[in-house]
Design a protein around this motif. Structure first.
Motif, PDB file in Angstrom:
ATOM      1  N   THR A 121       0.740  -1.208   0.031  1.00  0.00           N
ATOM      2  CA  THR A 121      -0.086   0.031  -0.011  1.00  0.00           C
ATOM      3  C   THR A 121       1.047   1.184  -0.054  1.00  0.00           C
ATOM      4  O   THR A 121       0.665   2.055  -0.530  1.00  0.00           O
ATOM      5  CB  THR A 121      -0.896   0.203   1.333  1.00  0.00           C
ATOM      6  OG1 THR A 121      -1.492  -1.096   1.201  1.00  0.00           O
ATOM      7  CG2 THR A 121      -1.837   1.122   1.206  1.00  0.00           C
ATOM      8  N   TYR A 122       1.957   1.319   0.871  1.00  0.00           N
ATOM      9  CA  TYR A 122       2.826   2.503   0.799  1.00  0.00           C
ATOM     10  C   TYR A 122       3.436   2.587  -0.221  1.00  0.00           C
ATOM     11  O   TYR A 122       3.545   3.776  -0.897  1.00  0.00           O
ATOM     12  CB  TYR A 122       3.772   2.248   2.333  1.00  0.00           C
ATOM     13  CG  TYR A 122       4.526   3.561   2.582  1.00  0.00           C
ATOM     14  CD1 TYR A 122       4.048   4.689   3.015  1.00  0.00           C
ATOM     15  CD2 TYR A 122       5.946   3.580   2.033  1.00  0.00           C
ATOM     16  CE1 TYR A 122       4.594   5.830   3.479  1.00  0.00           C
ATOM     17  CE2 TYR A 122       6.366   4.974   2.184  1.00  0.00           C
ATOM     18  CZ  TYR A 122       5.682   5.753   2.826  1.00  0.00           C
ATOM     19  OH  TYR A 122       6.508   7.056   3.060  1.00  0.00           O
ATOM     20  N   TYR A 123       3.931   1.560  -0.997  1.00  0.00           N
ATOM     21  CA  TYR A 123       4.592   1.914  -2.014  1.00  0.00           C
ATOM     22  C   TYR A 123       3.971   2.362  -3.262  1.00  0.00           C
ATOM     23  O   TYR A 123       4.027   3.449  -3.842  1.00  0.00           O
ATOM     24  CB  TYR A 123       4.890   0.558  -2.588  1.00  0.00           C
ATOM     25  CG  TYR A 123       5.835   0.292  -4.049  1.00  0.00           C
ATOM     26  CD1 TYR A 123       7.210   1.007  -4.029  1.00  0.00           C
ATOM     27  CD2 TYR A 123       5.161   0.021  -5.279  1.00  0.00           C
ATOM     28  CE1 TYR A 123       7.752   0.864  -5.385  1.00  0.00           C
ATOM     29  CE2 TYR A 123       5.664   0.474  -6.473  1.00  0.00           C
ATOM     30  CZ  TYR A 123       7.098   0.476  -6.589  1.00  0.00           C
ATOM     31  OH  TYR A 123       7.782   0.720  -7.798  1.00  0.00           O
ATOM     32  N   GLU A 124       2.699   1.928  -3.414  1.00  0.00           N
ATOM     33  CA  GLU A 124       1.603   2.272  -4.270  1.00  0.00           C
ATOM     34  C   GLU A 124       1.258   3.605  -4.129  1.00  0.00           C
ATOM     35  O   GLU A 124       1.219   4.350  -4.882  1.00  0.00           O
ATOM     36  CB  GLU A 124       0.590   1.276  -4.440  1.00  0.00           C
ATOM     37  CG  GLU A 124       0.527  -0.208  -4.754  1.00  0.00           C
ATOM     38  CD  GLU A 124       0.640  -0.188  -6.190  1.00  0.00           C
ATOM     39  OE1 GLU A 124       1.839   0.455  -6.818  1.00  0.00           O
ATOM     40  OE2 GLU A 124       0.122  -1.113  -6.778  1.00  0.00           O
TER      41      GLU A 124
ATOM     42  N   THR B 220      -0.354  10.392   3.548  1.00  0.00           N
ATOM     43  CA  THR B 220      -1.491   9.535   3.651  1.00  0.00           C
ATOM     44  C   THR B 220      -1.427   8.800   4.936  1.00  0.00           C
ATOM     45  O   THR B 220      -0.469   8.515   5.665  1.00  0.00           O
ATOM     46  CB  THR B 220      -1.443   8.451   2.635  1.00  0.00           C
ATOM     47  OG1 THR B 220      -0.318   7.684   2.749  1.00  0.00           O
ATOM     48  CG2 THR B 220      -1.553   9.170   1.194  1.00  0.00           C
ATOM     49  N   TYR B 221      -2.500   8.238   5.402  1.00  0.00           N
ATOM     50  CA  TYR B 221      -2.339   7.216   6.687  1.00  0.00           C
ATOM     51  C   TYR B 221      -3.010   6.201   6.271  1.00  0.00           C
ATOM     52  O   TYR B 221      -4.019   5.789   5.613  1.00  0.00           O
ATOM     53  CB  TYR B 221      -3.337   7.949   7.842  1.00  0.00           C
ATOM     54  CG  TYR B 221      -4.618   8.234   7.678  1.00  0.00           C
ATOM     55  CD1 TYR B 221      -5.602   7.383   7.844  1.00  0.00           C
ATOM     56  CD2 TYR B 221      -5.191   9.146   6.980  1.00  0.00           C
ATOM     57  CE1 TYR B 221      -6.898   7.378   7.764  1.00  0.00           C
ATOM     58  CE2 TYR B 221      -6.455   9.701   6.798  1.00  0.00           C
ATOM     59  CZ  TYR B 221      -7.160   8.713   6.938  1.00  0.00           C
ATOM     60  OH  TYR B 221      -8.664   8.774   6.896  1.00  0.00           O
TER      61      TYR B 221
ATOM     62  N   LEU D 264       2.984   5.244   7.247  1.00  0.00           N
ATOM     63  CA  LEU D 264       3.911   3.681   7.752  1.00  0.00           C
ATOM     64  C   LEU D 264       3.663   3.358   9.045  1.00  0.00           C
ATOM     65  O   LEU D 264       4.245   2.442   9.633  1.00  0.00           O
ATOM     66  CB  LEU D 264       5.335   4.325   7.549  1.00  0.00           C
ATOM     67  CG  LEU D 264       5.944   4.228   6.246  1.00  0.00           C
ATOM     68  CD1 LEU D 264       7.241   4.664   6.200  1.00  0.00           C
ATOM     69  CD2 LEU D 264       5.752   3.113   5.643  1.00  0.00           C
ATOM     70  N   THR D 265       2.642   4.012   9.626  1.00  0.00           N
ATOM     71  CA  THR D 265       2.319   3.613  10.969  1.00  0.00           C
ATOM     72  C   THR D 265       1.970   2.040  11.381  1.00  0.00           C
ATOM     73  O   THR D 265       2.790   1.455  12.360  1.00  0.00           O
ATOM     74  CB  THR D 265       1.298   4.337  11.860  1.00  0.00           C
ATOM     75  OG1 THR D 265       0.047   4.267  10.956  1.00  0.00           O
ATOM     76  CG2 THR D 265       1.476   5.895  12.254  1.00  0.00           C
ATOM     77  N   LEU D 266       1.266   1.660  10.541  1.00  0.00           N
ATOM     78  CA  LEU D 266       0.767   0.129  10.779  1.00  0.00           C
ATOM     79  C   LEU D 266       2.060  -0.678  10.309  1.00  0.00           C
ATOM     80  O   LEU D 266       2.161  -1.652  10.960  1.00  0.00           O
ATOM     81  CB  LEU D 266      -0.451  -0.150   9.989  1.00  0.00           C
ATOM     82  CG  LEU D 266      -1.647   0.470  10.525  1.00  0.00           C
ATOM     83  CD1 LEU D 266      -2.944  -0.095   9.782  1.00  0.00           C
ATOM     84  CD2 LEU D 266      -1.731   0.021  12.135  1.00  0.00           C
ATOM     85  N   ALA D 267       2.698  -0.344   9.251  1.00  0.00           N
ATOM     86  CA  ALA D 267       3.967  -1.131   8.698  1.00  0.00           C
ATOM     87  C   ALA D 267       4.809  -1.002   9.995  1.00  0.00           C
ATOM     88  O   ALA D 267       5.499  -2.135  10.336  1.00  0.00           O
ATOM     89  CB  ALA D 267       4.425  -0.389   7.501  1.00  0.00           C
ATOM     90  N   ALA D 268       5.007   0.125  10.728  1.00  0.00           N
ATOM     91  CA  ALA D 268       6.019  -0.072  11.514  1.00  0.00           C
ATOM     92  C   ALA D 268       5.574  -0.868  12.927  1.00  0.00           C
ATOM     93  O   ALA D 268       6.241  -1.644  13.581  1.00  0.00           O
ATOM     94  CB  ALA D 268       6.164   1.710  12.311  1.00  0.00           C
ATOM     95  N   THR D 269       4.307  -0.999  13.059  1.00  0.00           N
ATOM     96  CA  THR D 269       3.779  -1.753  14.319  1.00  0.00           C
ATOM     97  C   THR D 269       4.255  -2.878  13.869  1.00  0.00           C
ATOM     98  O   THR D 269       4.600  -3.739  14.759  1.00  0.00           O
ATOM     99  CB  THR D 269       2.191  -1.530  14.180  1.00  0.00           C
ATOM    100  OG1 THR D 269       1.623  -0.383  14.437  1.00  0.00           O
ATOM    101  CG2 THR D 269       1.652  -2.647  15.363  1.00  0.00           C
ATOM    102  N   TYR D 270       3.868  -3.648  12.835  1.00  0.00           N
ATOM    103  CA  TYR D 270       4.047  -4.955  12.494  1.00  0.00           C
ATOM    104  C   TYR D 270       5.781  -5.276  12.231  1.00  0.00           C
ATOM    105  O   TYR D 270       6.291  -6.521  12.800  1.00  0.00           O
ATOM    106  CB  TYR D 270       3.543  -5.373  10.979  1.00  0.00           C
ATOM    107  CG  TYR D 270       2.142  -5.249  11.080  1.00  0.00           C
ATOM    108  CD1 TYR D 270       1.329  -6.343  11.991  1.00  0.00           C
ATOM    109  CD2 TYR D 270       1.212  -4.578  10.507  1.00  0.00           C
ATOM    110  CE1 TYR D 270      -0.005  -6.440  12.297  1.00  0.00           C
ATOM    111  CE2 TYR D 270      -0.306  -4.553  10.782  1.00  0.00           C
ATOM    112  CZ  TYR D 270      -0.605  -5.550  11.611  1.00  0.00           C
ATOM    113  OH  TYR D 270      -2.195  -5.490  11.709  1.00  0.00           O
TER     114      TYR D 270
END
Lengths: 305, 411, 241, 290, 237
Positions: A121-124, B220-221, D264-270
């Motif tokens: 998602t972040y990449y896209e 974005t979030y 990146l918050t959730l990515a950071a969590t994981y």
């Protein structure tokens, strides 16, 4: 002679799209899709008893590979790329999870699938500035059906071969007692990694093959954790330690979902939940084991008569 | 005992399979006693929240309205038939959506299929609608791809516009306010990292820049974020008069609450999906007044007022003020097209939808290039209604209130 | 010549020292008893030799090469096999598969028909002839022990570690077990035997090493060691000596 | 700015810790991996909303009604559904598999009932959404209250576990269920109580989060997974671990959101979660397997 | 006081006990001797209610038939078991382990008295009350296990290889303590490999071999019995 039966069955199944309508074909695709996932899942998790929830990570990676590469190269090459990417990710994941066991492994693999989704998602969002991708490939449902059927046949053949090959024996030994396994000279890391990767490649391909069916690919569609959960449930229900066990879990469950959601759209969840609980109580060892018990009883009765 | 239960279970499964097989036998048009409408909507899963507000109630309401009126007249068949519904749960899965449509089309032999909620599922269902020749009236899909999709799927109709429509309208509105000296030049944008949020932010970022705005925050979030304190805290220190969030319902509510708590009360407070939901005033309390968002209605339209009343009477709550009315209007168009064609010929009905002019709760509607181009794009809560401030074709229903009233701290 | 050498091997678990500065050497072809009261560190020593536990300090060498840095599967490939104090069968496998598992993954693996023939021989050697197809989980205790021994022998080890292999057998079984190990000895294999059954130790071992509280208490010819007062005290308590 | 972010993160982490406490009790003592845990949280939220909107009841008072209900419901679930499974399982693996399947079913049942009763809509009400200034950082009163309740429940549970006979019994069963009968402890009974206690905590968590989060009938699984991640990261069955992991995740999320990118918050969590497990496979405070 | 008759125990196909019967009188100390795997631990498991023997067995305690009752009822009846490997709660402190020992309802009122008794018996535990039990030495852990069992005010204390893995000096300390416990009038059943030390505190004993009782008698007669020596050291010891 004995090899003729599966071939005939395969031929019969391959002919199905010529005789049925779109909906049964859709059902077939769904069943095959989950059949492949559950069988692939059981390749690794059956003998080792590691419950992996990473299924959808590979599934989604496969689908995304197709979405990204479909316009750039011929379809077979796209599938090959998907398989390779799946393999690389599986090796990394496999190495990271080696020391984990039990519930830690379960939730780790879940976290991994979610991380994959977040990173894609972040990449896209930040690099391509589009979240959804479109897959406009001239691949009809019957082609998807055939490809999945082929993949299932290959997976089953692999599972069959593995159950007879040294690596299958190694995995069963590891599942029974890793300490004994290592003292017999079995390379536990190597074996687990090999099977985990193989299982992951099949899952990746399952995602890649089904991608054209949805046209629109986005992380919340292809990284939906429900896929992982359903795969586990189906394989556990059927009995993950037998060749056809996962398949025999996938088929009835899939049909059951379909039947329930069609007939009880408003109470689907409740009935499904109650059925699940009932199944745990009534079929403690999976469908196949229950079937074995039934036939064994039948044979006993015959013998006595 | 266990054997019995196991058998019963297997039998039950068998019966189910048999029933589906039997249902596949074709029925003949002459025998028909009703027009069969089918739909698969998200009753469970991630999309259930959205479908439960914008889609399902309108399907129920439309069927109820048509049937109360005696049904739809099919002049070529010489009958007036009521609507009969077959509904499935797509469990918020694209795969299920596709298969449910296949089932409705080939197994249940329904006459028309209504789509499910959301951009993704409508796009996923596109090829299937197309394959079986069903008109697809996408009432809850926002996509800039619509013109291309129409080329690809001739019978698809897109009612909710694309990201550009909303983003440009918002920017136009803000330009006017800025030029009038009501707001400064600084804008902060936070978007949900999901189809809708990204589509809008992708359109909005260049539009704001082109209009000479200074984007001091544009991030974005992830979907599923529950804590917005960091975003609001950061934005509140940037001196913006305009805060824009292309957000999804739970975030929309959380952002409001967080902004109130942090006493971040910019002159323009604009949010995404959910702002127009009837629940929003409950969530925001007195602070809903003056909040802007995507969508809107014409508060002076009697048709809309009547629609709100019928909706509330039937499902127990008001519709949302963006996609609900549009969805309902798309159904009205379908009904009128069927009556005009006079039978259940799908392609004729599709052709009529594409070319005809219809009388709906949105007023007279004519689709352009299979798309509804007459859309409320920016709305604002004023006097308990989410009124349209900008329309792609018509005039604003109300003038924007800028600055919005300052937050009232909750008691 | 020396086959196995332990040099100053120590193992600590947290604060507990299970093996303390243990050194001894095994000569090829010897059958040596490793004795000592429960908890004296015998099994821990065995576990370090087979690679199941890493040493805390010190080193273990086989044929002159250090093996204490290797994992159990590499040590197995170098010719060390073992049985376990509590029998570790592979319960979901058949008896034949249990042995096959050892044949298939040893240094020069056997598979297919060659393996089948070998399995038959091995099972016959331990008294399980013709029982390949039985599920391991259905075996009696003594048969499990036999199977475990066949499994260990299948790897064609230079050094066989037997951890209380004779414990829990009745007198007849014990006699058969001793005979079996005697035959193994004659084949030239080196055996290190942790055992409490003294009849067996007397009958089988030329030499004994006695451990107490992690350290070596005695090392010498069996008869001498078993007559040693400190050994008797360690086993029977003070006033028995 | 940094201080403010950390403070906000701690408040968020308090919520995570709160929803994880009950689960760590359920898994640690009763050895049930309860996939329906989050749905019980949601049930608690619905209960609080219903009492608030229909009866005007302050959620703090609602706690006194909903927590006992959550306790009773979980007690029944354990007695009727899980205890037979626990009795039938020859080993831990088996119980784990069975409990995953059975509670997966329960998840659907609770979610289905909530759907029938409340529909799929997002629910929310406003309670104590007033700003409070804490050392220069503005925090919502309801969040602060949630943090206070998390601390209260955490300390309460900790005192219960360490300072009472019953708590010692619970820890004994968690530490060594095989030995518990030797001192006359009925393991079934204790497991049932611990499971019920965990259920009560889940319901309490539901009441607390309903004060400031928008929720819907289908969101339970999100809470389950969050709670599981906190529990696993902290070390199964370890209350302090759950608290620490919850706070760490809260702070990390807030810091990443404030200083790197909210995307990146959730990515950071994981990532943090996975990294912790790669380094310590047994979790922060867990015991090594051997 | 305790009477076990005709007991067979099966693990899968393996018969761990055949036709075993023993009895213990009040205040008596009985030792069960035998080599590893002879079935001693299985016997204690039956007596502690941890496993269920084959049909036909009988177990009475103070005249009540107690076979088939759940294991957690036994401490309340007055039967305390210190299992092989001690079975202490390793994550808990010494004090908590002792407190848990007094969990059976009949023992709770006497918790303080029993604690004093235990701490008097094992002074080392008094210094270490706050220590996490897992971190203690083997001998100290054994003291915790025995102390915990005593906390339940048992009428019968059963110990499975209490000297297992202990240094001789610790073992002798331990047996001194056991002797003192016996002197308070508590009946004891001790399973041991340490023949000498255990016979020293026992009045009677049984010899087990391969799941059967193969000898019984007073402590003195067993001490002199060559069969006992044979069972441990072989023929010529």
């Amino acid at each position: 002679m004995i090899f003729l039966i599966p071939l005939l069955a395969l031929a019969a199944l391959a002919a199905v799209p010529f005789f049925v309508g779109a909906y049964p074909l859709g059902l077939g695709i769904g069943i095959l899709g989950y059949g492949v996932l559950a069988t692939a899942w059981a390749l690794f998790s059956g003998p080792t008893r590691y419950i992996s929830l990473a299924t959808v990570a590979f599934f989604g990676i496969g689908a995304y590979t197709v979405a990204v590469l479909a316009d750039l190269m011929p379809y077979p090459l796209v599938l090959l790329c998907a398989a390779l990417i799946g393999l690389v990710v599986a090796l990394l994941v496999g190495l990271a999870t080696l020391r984990l066991a039990g519930i830690y492994f379960v939730i780790f693999t879940f976290g991994l699938a979610e991380l994959a989704r977040q990173l894609v998602t972040y990449y896209e969002v930040n690099v391509t500035r589009t979240l959804g991708r479109y897959v406009f490939l001239p691949i009809g449902p019957e082609h998807i059906y055939w490809q999945l059927l082929g993949l299932l046949a290959v997976t089953l053949a692999l599972a069959f071969w593995i159950s007879r090959a040294k690596i299958g024996l190694a995995l069963r030994v590891i599942g029974d007692d890793p300490v004994v396994a290592s003292h017999l000279g079995i390379g536990i890391t190597r074996t687990k990694l090999a099977l985990f990767s193989l299982s992951a490649v099949v899952m990746t391909l399952a995602g890649a093959i089904q991608a054209p069916r949805w046209t629109y690919i986005e992380p919340s569609i292809v990284f939906n954790p429900t896929v992982s959960f359903l795969t586990v449930i189906m394989a556990l229900l059927g009995g993950p330690n037998r060749l056809f066990g996962p398949l025999l879990g996938a088929v009835p469950l899939f049909l059951l979902f379909e039947w329930l959601s069609a007939n009880f759209p408003n109470h689907y969840s409740i009935i499904l939940g109650l059925l699940f609980i009932a199944i745990v109580f009534l079929l403690p060892n999976g469908v196949l084991a229950a079937w074995d018990k039934l036939t064994a009883r039948f044979k006993n009765n015959e013998a006595r008569a | 005992m266990t054997t019995l239960s196991r058998r019963t279970l297997l039998q039950a499964m068998g019966t189910g399979a048999l029933a589906t097989a039997l249902a596949s036998l074709p029925t003949f048009a002459q025998d028909r006693t009703a027009i069969r409408i089918g739909y698969a909507v998200s009753k469970t899963g991630a999309n259930a929240g959205g479908a439960g507000i914008s889609t399902i109630p309108n399907y129920l309401l439309w069927v109820d309205d048509v049937n109360k009126a005696g049904g739809l007249e099919l002049s070529k068949l010489g009958v007036t038939l009521k609507l009969e519904v077959t509904e499935y749960d797509d469990r918020s899965s694209a795969e299920e959506t596709v298969r449910a449509i296949e089932r409705l089309a080939t197994q249940d032999n329904v006459d028309f299929i209504l789509p499910s909620w959301g951009t993704g599922s409508n796009l996923a269902a596109g090829p299937t609608f197309d394959r079986f020749g069903f008109p697809q009236l996408a009432g809850t899909a926002v996509t800039d791809m619509a013109p291309q999709l129409v080329q690809r799927w001739k019978n698809s109709f897109w009612f909710l516009g694309g990201g550009h429509d909303y983003a440009n309208a918002l920017v136009d509105l803000l330009v006017k306010q800025r030029d009038a000296g009501a707001i400064n030049n600084k804008v902060a944008i936070a978007s949900v990292a999901d189809g809708f949020g990204i589509d809008l932010s992708k359109a909005a970022t260049p539009a704001f820049q082109a209009a000479g705005f200074e984007l001091v925050y544009d991030k974005t979030y992830p979907l599923g974020t529950s804590d917005f304190a960091p975003i609001i805290n950061e934005v509140s220190g940037l001196g913006v008069d305009t805060f824009v969030a292309f957000s999804y319902p739970p975030d929309t509510f959380a952002l409001t609450q967080q902004a109130v708590v942090a006493n971040f009360s910019p002159k323009i407070f604009y949010l995404g999906v959910g702002t127009a939901f009837p629940i929003y005033p409950n969530v925001a309390g007195p602070n809903h007044n003056g909040v802007m968002g995507v969508g809107g209605i014409d508060p002076d339209s009697e048709a809309i007022a009547a629609y709100f009343e019928r909706h509330t009477a039937l499902v127990g709550q008001a519709p949302d003020s963006w996609a609900s009315a549009v969805t309902y209007a798309s159904l009205e168009i379908l009904g009128q097209a069927i009556t005009r064609v006079g039978d259940l010929d799908k392609s004729a009905v599709a052709a009529e939808i594409a070319s005809g002019e219809f009388d709906t709760i949105l007023g007279k509607v004519k689709l352009v290039d299979n798309q509804l181009r007459a859309l409320w794009t920016v709305g604002q809560w004023q006097d308990g209604k989410f009124v349209g401030l900008a329309h792609t074709e018509g005039k604003a229903a109300r003038e924007p209130v800028v600055p919005k009233p300052a937050w009232v701290p909750a008691s | 010549m020396s086959l196995l050498t332990l040099s100053n091997v120590t193992k600590r678990f947290g604060g507990l020292t299970a093996v303390n500065d243990l050194s001894f050497t095994l000569t090829a072809g010897e059958t040596v008893g490793l004795l000592g009261p429960n908890g004296s560190g015998k099994t821990t020593a065995l576990n370090m030799i087979s690679g199941y536990l890493p040493v805390t300090s010190g080193s273990i060498a086989l044929d002159g090469t250090t093996i204490s840095t290797l994992g159990p599967e590499r040590i197995a490939h170098r010719g060390v096999a073992r049985t376990f104090q509590l029998v570790r069968a592979l319960p979901s496998l058949t008896v034949g598969e249990n042995v096959l598992a050892a044949l298939a993954f040893r240094k020069d693996p056997l598979w297919g028909s060659k393996a089948e023939a070998k399995i038959e021989n091995l099972l016959a050697d331990v008294g399980l002839a013709g029982r390949q197809q039985e599920q391991a989980s259905n075996l009696t205790y003594i048969d499990l022990k036999r199977m475990e021994l066949a499994r260990a022998l299948a790897t064609e080890p230079k050094l066989l570690l037997l951890d209380e292999w004779l414990a829990g057998l009745n007198p007849t079984e014990l006699r058969a077990g001793i005979d079996l190990i005697t035959r193994l000895r004659q084949s030239g294999i080196t055996i290190l035997l942790v055992e409490h059954v003294m009849d067996a130790v007397r009958a089988l071992c030329t030499r004994c090493i006695v451990m107490n509280t992690g350290s070596r208490l005695a090392d010498g010819p069996t008869a001498d060691v078993l007559a040693d007062k400190s050994v008797i005290r360690a086993y029977l308590g003070d006033d028995h000596a | 700015m940094l201080f403010s972010a950390i403070l906000t993160g701690l408040v968020l982490g308090g919520t995570y810790a709160l929803i994880a406490m009950g689960l760590t009790l359920q898994y640690g003592v009763a050895r049930i991996m309860n996939l329906a845990y989050g749905d019980l949280i949601i049930a608690g939220s619905f209960g609080a909303m219903l009492l608030f909107t229909a009866a005007g009841l302050n959620p703090l008072i609602a706690l006194f009604i909903i927590v006992p209900l959550g306790f009773a419901l979980s007690w029944l679930v354990y007695a009727l559904m899980l205890q037979p499974l626990a009795r039938r399982s020859p080993n831990r693996d088996r119980l784990e598999g069975d409990s995953i399947l059975a509670t997966f079913g329960l998840l659907f049942v609770i979610q289905g009932v909530a759907l029938v009763l409340f529909g799929a809509n997002y629910q929310s009400y406003s309670f104590l959404a007033v700003p409070i200034d804490v050392l220069g950082t503005t925090i919502a009163a309801n969040r602060l209250l949630a943090f206070a309740l998390a601390v209260l429940f955490g300390v309460g549970l900790w005192l219960l576990l360490t300072r009472t006979r019953f708590g010692t019994v619970i820890r004994a069963v968690a530490a060594n269920p095989g030995s518990a009968p030797l001192v006359g402890i009925n393991v079934d009974h204790v497991a049932r109580l611990a499971f019920a206690l965990g259920g009560g905590l889940a319901a309490a968590g539901g009441v607390v989060v309903s004060m400031y989060l928008t929720f819907s009938a289908t969101m339970g699984v999100i809470f389950t997974m969050k709670a599981l991640i906190v529990v696993i990261m902290g070390g199964v069955g370890n209350l302090l671990g759950a608290l620490a992991a919850g706070l760490i995740l809260g702070v990390v999320e807030t810091l990443v959101s404030s200083f790197i990118d909210p995307g990146l918050t959730l990515a950071a969590t994981y990532l943090i979660f996975l990294a912790v497990l790669v380094v310590r496979p047994q979790g922060l405070f867990g015991k090594a397997a051997r | 006081m305790l009477e076990l008759t005709n007991t067979a125990l099966r693990y899968g196909k393996h018969l761990a006990l055949h036709g075993v019967g023993i009895s213990i009188a009040p205040a008596e100390t009985v030792v069960v001797l035998g080599a590893n795997g002879a079935g001693k631990s299985s016997l204690l498991k039956v007596l502690g209610g941890l496993v269920c023997p084959e049909p036909g067995a009988g177990l009475t305690f103070e005249g009540k038939a107690i076979l088939g009752r759940p294991a957690h009822d036994f401490p309340e009846l007055g039967i305390a078991l210190v299992p092989e490997g001690r079975g202490i709660f390793g994550d808990l402190t010494v004090a908590e382990n002792l407190q848990l020992g007094a969990h059976p309802p009949h023992a709770r009122p006497h918790e303080k008295r029993q604690r004093d008794l235990v701490l008097d018996l094992f002074p080392r535990l008094a210094e270490r009350q706050g220590q996490i039990a897992r971190t203690m030495s083997g001998g100290e852990q054994q003291m915790v296990a025995i102390g915990r069992a005593l906390m339940s005010c048992p009428k019968l204390l059963m110990l499975d290889e209490p000297s297992l893995g202990l240094a001789p000096i610790v073992t002798s300390e331990l047996f001194t303590a056991l002797g003192r416990i016996s002197a308070t009038g508590i009946a004891m059943l001790v399973v041991e490999q340490n023949v000498k030390a255990s016979l020293a505190i026992a009045q009677r004993g049984y010899l087990m071999e391969a799941g059967r009782i193969t000898g019984a008698g007073t402590a003195d007669s067993l001490r002199a019995d060559p069969a006992v020596q044979r069972a441990f050291l072989g023929a010529v010891a």
